[in-house]
Design an enzyme around this catalytic site. Structure first.
Site, short mmCIF file in Angstrom:
data_model
loop_
_atom_site.label_atom_id
_atom_site.label_comp_id
_atom_site.label_asym_id
_atom_site.label_seq_id
_atom_site.Cartn_x
_atom_site.Cartn_y
_atom_site.Cartn_z
CE1 TYR A 1 -3.78 -1.91 5.23
CE2 TYR A 1 -3.34 0.34 4.52
CZ TYR A 1 -3.63 -0.98 4.22
OH TYR A 1 -3.77 -1.37 2.90
CB THR B 1 -0.91 0.01 1.25
OG1 THR B 1 -1.55 1.29 1.38
CG2 THR B 1 -0.10 -0.24 2.52
#
Length: 335
Positions: free
Chosen positions: A145, A121
């Site tokens: 995250y 990501t």
């Protein structure tokens, strides 16, 4: 011609994973799926694809799958993805995204499965000082995250050094849209992605769309993001797999985006145009950690893979998301 080896897709009943399954099938690859169905949907996996309901932390199950399917490559999508939740419940994210990824990598090494594609990501960059963002931009995540994904990138790099495994980490920007043939799309209830939220509002499933902050350093004051169509993203995974097989000594890390950004208001205007409606916008305060602009420098992926986006158009992305949202209502009414 690349040998089409058996591929195991983790999280293949989820949003991006299900599109990767379709892209692999369309290109003639043998595919199997493992998903614990915590956030995925059994209907998202075609009936003729071997499906294992289970967890990627289950080493015995993974060993059985690798043996039964002759798995030679893994596309790893399983994990948790909601940034605010990762701040509230960091240990869940380090478990689901990091500890379980370690178990999966260990199982791949034990089974001698030599190719691994990882769903990473742009959140690993944190709040970058430059935009567009290249792969060489310092990685400094600002939430669990992003850290959980960066740790998995590190594990893959170290494992590839020590074992006969090569990998590709694909750093996604903002994934949106749905399969143009209407075979899959984003089905999660309560999703937070802007285009998903906006088409839900257009269909009366939400009363309004919140706009978080209008004082960013962007042309209209709202945050700018690089939106990539999920089917173009899935196509990049198949090409990355071909590249890993062709050069087993080489590993890759690449951004996945179009290299162009749209603001929140531009996205909502596009939804208005596609639907012929006017979505109610409600201005709210900024969310912590939202950068002004997050746009990919995609020069590396274009130089490395024969990747030519087919759906690089904001209204096309919105149209496919809207088409799926309508179909999703029909699916839910039948189940």
């Amino acid at each position: 011609m690349t040998d089409k080896v058996p591929v195991l897709v983790t999280g293949g009943a989820g949003y991006i994973g299900s599109h990767a399954v379709l892209a692999l099938l369309d290109a003639g690859w043998p595919v199997a799926v493992i998903d614990n169905l915590t956030t995925g949907f059994r209907f998202a996996v075609p009936d003729d694809v071997p499906f294992y309901q289970g967890d990627i932390e289950d080493g015995e199950l993974l060993a059985r799958i690798f043996a039964e399917q002759g798995t030679r490559a893994i596309m790893h999508f399983a994990g948790s993805i909601v940034v605010p939740e990762s701040v509230e419940n960091p240990l869940k994210y380090y478990h689901n995204n990091t500890v379980k990824s370690r178990a999966l990598i260990a199982a791949a090494v034990a089974a001698g499965a030599p190719h691994f594609i990882f769903s990473s990501t742009a959140a690993t960059y944190g709040i970058p000082e430059v935009s567009p963002v290249s792969e060489d931009t310092p990685q400094s995540p600002i939430n669990p995250y992003g850290w959980s994904k960066l740790m998995t990138e590190r594990m893959l790099a170290d494992t590839a050094f020590a074992h006969p495994l090569n990998y590709c980490a694909l750093r996604y920007f903002n994934v949106a849209g749905a399969d143009p043939q209407g075979r899959s799309g984003q089905s999660t209830a309560g999703a937070t992605h802007l285009i998903k939220v906006a088409v839900e509002a257009a269909l009366g499933k939400r009363g309004h769309v919140a706009v978080y902050g209008t004082d960013y350093g962007t042309p209209d004051g709202t945050g700018v993001r690089d939106y990539i169509h999920v089917s173009d993203l899935a196509a990049a995974h198949v090409l990355a797999l071909e590249a890993l097989i062709a050069e087993p000594e080489r590993s890759l890390t690449m951004n996945c985006g179009y290299g162009r950004g749209f603001s929140v208001l531009e996205v909502l205007d596009a939804v208005d145009r596609v639907t012929n409606l006017t979505i109610e916008r409600r201005i709210e305060g900024r969310r912590a950690g939202d950068p002004d602009s997050l746009v990919s420098d995609n020069a590396r992926i274009k130089a490395t893979l024969p990747w030519v986006p087919r759906h690089d158009d904001l209204e096309t992305i919105v149209g496919h998301a809207l088409q799926w949202e309508r179909k999703l209502g029909e699916i839910r009414s039948r189940t």
